[in-house]
Design an enzyme around this catalytic site. Sequence first.
Site, PDB file in Angstrom:
ATOM      1  N   ASP A 175      -2.239   7.925  18.419  1.00 60.18           N
ATOM      2  CA  ASP A 175      -2.725   7.912  17.045  1.00 60.18           C
ATOM      3  C   ASP A 175      -3.957   8.795  17.099  1.00 60.18           C
ATOM      4  O   ASP A 175      -4.994   8.382  17.629  1.00 60.18           O
ATOM      5  CB  ASP A 175      -3.096   6.501  16.587  1.00 60.18           C
ATOM      6  CG  ASP A 175      -3.520   6.489  15.136  1.00 60.18           C
ATOM      7  OD1 ASP A 175      -4.291   7.394  14.734  1.00 60.18           O
ATOM      8  OD2 ASP A 175      -3.093   5.597  14.391  1.00 60.18           O
ATOM      9  N   HIS A 176      -3.840  10.019  16.579  1.00 56.07           N
ATOM     10  CA  HIS A 176      -4.917  10.975  16.879  1.00 56.07           C
ATOM     11  C   HIS A 176      -6.252  10.565  16.264  1.00 56.07           C
ATOM     12  O   HIS A 176      -7.291  11.033  16.693  1.00 56.07           O
ATOM     13  CB  HIS A 176      -4.497  12.407  16.525  1.00 56.07           C
ATOM     14  CG  HIS A 176      -4.577  12.731  15.066  1.00 56.07           C
ATOM     15  ND1 HIS A 176      -3.611  12.379  14.175  1.00 56.07           N
ATOM     16  CD2 HIS A 176      -5.515  13.379  14.341  1.00 56.07           C
ATOM     17  CE1 HIS A 176      -3.948  12.785  12.972  1.00 56.07           C
ATOM     18  NE2 HIS A 176      -5.108  13.404  13.036  1.00 56.07           N
ATOM     19  N   HIS A 238      -3.157   5.392  11.097  1.00 55.45           N
ATOM     20  CA  HIS A 238      -4.567   5.797  11.141  1.00 55.45           C
ATOM     21  C   HIS A 238      -5.497   4.797  10.438  1.00 55.45           C
ATOM     22  O   HIS A 238      -6.511   4.382  11.001  1.00 55.45           O
ATOM     23  CB  HIS A 238      -4.757   7.166  10.485  1.00 55.45           C
ATOM     24  CG  HIS A 238      -3.839   8.231  11.033  1.00 55.45           C
ATOM     25  ND1 HIS A 238      -3.478   8.282  12.352  1.00 55.45           N
ATOM     26  CD2 HIS A 238      -3.215   9.280  10.436  1.00 55.45           C
ATOM     27  CE1 HIS A 238      -2.674   9.318  12.541  1.00 55.45           C
ATOM     28  NE2 HIS A 238      -2.490   9.942  11.394  1.00 55.45           N
TER      29      HIS A 238
HETATM   30  C1  BG6 Z   1      -1.154  13.136  10.340  1.00 49.19           C
HETATM   31  C2  BG6 Z   1      -0.315  13.031   9.110  1.00 49.19           C
HETATM   32  O1  BG6 Z   1      -0.903  12.061  11.199  1.00 49.19           O
HETATM   33  O2  BG6 Z   1      -2.520  13.126   9.976  1.00 49.19           O
HETATM   34  C3  BG6 Z   1      -0.631  14.162   8.138  1.00 49.19           C
HETATM   35  O3  BG6 Z   1       1.052  13.081   9.466  1.00 49.19           O
HETATM   36  C4  BG6 Z   1      -2.101  14.213   7.855  1.00 49.19           C
HETATM   37  O4  BG6 Z   1       0.093  14.021   6.932  1.00 49.19           O
HETATM   38  C5  BG6 Z   1      -2.899  14.212   9.143  1.00 49.19           C
HETATM   39  O5  BG6 Z   1      -2.362  15.402   7.125  1.00 49.19           O
HETATM   40  C6  BG6 Z   1      -4.372  14.073   8.867  1.00 49.19           C
HETATM   41  O6  BG6 Z   1      -5.058  14.255  10.056  1.00 49.19           O
HETATM   42  P1  BG6 Z   1      -6.541  14.778  10.040  1.00 49.19           P
HETATM   43  O7  BG6 Z   1      -6.978  14.729  11.455  1.00 49.19           O
HETATM   44  O8  BG6 Z   1      -6.514  16.145   9.448  1.00 49.19           O
HETATM   45  O9  BG6 Z   1      -7.277  13.799   9.158  1.00 49.19           O
END
Ligand code: BG6
Length: 495
Positions: A175-176, A238
């Site tokens: 989960d980045h 997230h």
């Molecule tokens: C991803 C989603 O996990 O996270 C995307 O699939 C989203 O739809 C993205 O745009 C948002 O990541 P960040 O790091 O740009 O907030």
Amino acid sequence: MKNQQICDFIIFGGNGDLAKRKLLPALYYLQRDDLLGRAGRIVAIARTELETGAYRQEARTNLEQRLPAGDFDSATWDALAEKLHYQKLDASKPEDYARLDAFCREGGSTAKVFYLAVPPTLFPAICENLASSGLMNDESRVVLEKPLGNDLESAQLINRQVRAFFKERQTFRIDHYLGKETVQNLLALRFANRLFEPIWNSGGVDHVQITAAETIGVEGRSGYYDNFGAMRDMVQNHLMQLLCLIAMEVPGSMDADAVRDEKLKVLRSLRRIEGEAVSHHTVRGQYEAGTVDEESVPGYLEGHGTRAESRTETFVALKAFIDNWRWSGVPFYLRTGKRLRANFAEVIIQFRNVPHSIFGTDLRHNRAANRLVLRLQPEETIKLMLLSKIPGVAEGIRMKPVALNLNFKEAFDIPRTPGAYARLLLDVLRNDPTLFVRGDESEEAWRWVDRIFAGWNDSGQRPLPYAAGSWGPDAADELIRRDGRTWGPPAEVSL
Ligand code: BG6
């Protein structure tokens, strides 16, 4: 359990979008910062016939185009390119794995990381072939990327399929958001400082807001997105992970399972939103045409790849409660959406006001008092809003909220390894799963989210329309206004 072995890093889907957008840039920055010592060969795997030389050339061009100006340098690239290899492989053909095994043996490393940047339908065949080819051993790790299912049942199936070959301790679900600097700082702030803990509960906190707002639409991803929507794409993972880190008890240590056990308890204490509550506590929306960053943009249904009449939500706002001693009665407001007015993600912890004001003005309704704002992006800041006296002698004591501002760029004058993926890939190489999602956490989050979908389906209502470039449907403002509160002030957004 930390691991000092040199690891081969094998990327299934090595030619795909994720590899190009996230993995190669992350590996590049790890190389630049001399952090790839534990990586042996980095092997990109895909079905296309391609020589390593040609793959390296493509990877180089990709990095040159993608990295911010000035970040690409030839010496770093040369060092990374030496590690980078390409192997053609058809996921369903055992003989291709035998070839990969022979190739890896030449390199001499024993541990391997398998990064499955491919659809979950391919997981069973890949895992089975890895096991039968002898490529996998007890030191192997597997990295999985969402989408890992689209409801509890499909998520459980994927978990079962992977568990048949990899133990939970070998499985790293990305989960980045957990790799973002401010998210880890949230842990540091809570558990390395004494200051907040005594008021980090229903006695001290009025409510919590978690917002992840995006100006982008679904762009080239509508095929995926139209089957998922904002709830599955952002909330189930997230936003709920952020909620867990805010709400969890102090773990016994930073040991991976100690942390994840506490997050799981939060998920299990989340009050189900079902039946009548679904319409009162959730809002879903879908963008229509509008103007974002001064440009006219089409509505969601006008985009390529979306189904006509699609009911996929591009916006969700909801009010959640955690039924435990610490958080009883404290609302957690979550909101996320595409094509909103601004691009930012932040957490607001709104503390309660003083019970009685001795300053004449009534502080009880001043929502800006004692608010902790953790901004994840675009910039990384932590601000603590305090009420302070406006200087001057003329008019007695007048108050204004001012910020104690921790801006990481200014506070730490050291080059940073950019990007959540760099941090997470390094943790995989170090064999540290603390910042990864355990299977039971993911399933518990699905269990909660599934109830909301059931409520939405029962109601038969379409998502509410909102204009691209707005803050979502009016009902989302109403959701929080009804409780005498408002979403984080937009003025703070445009920094
Ligand atoms: C991803 C989603 O996990 O996270 C995307 O699939 C989203 O739809 C993205 O745009 C948002 O990541 P960040 O790091 O740009 O907030």
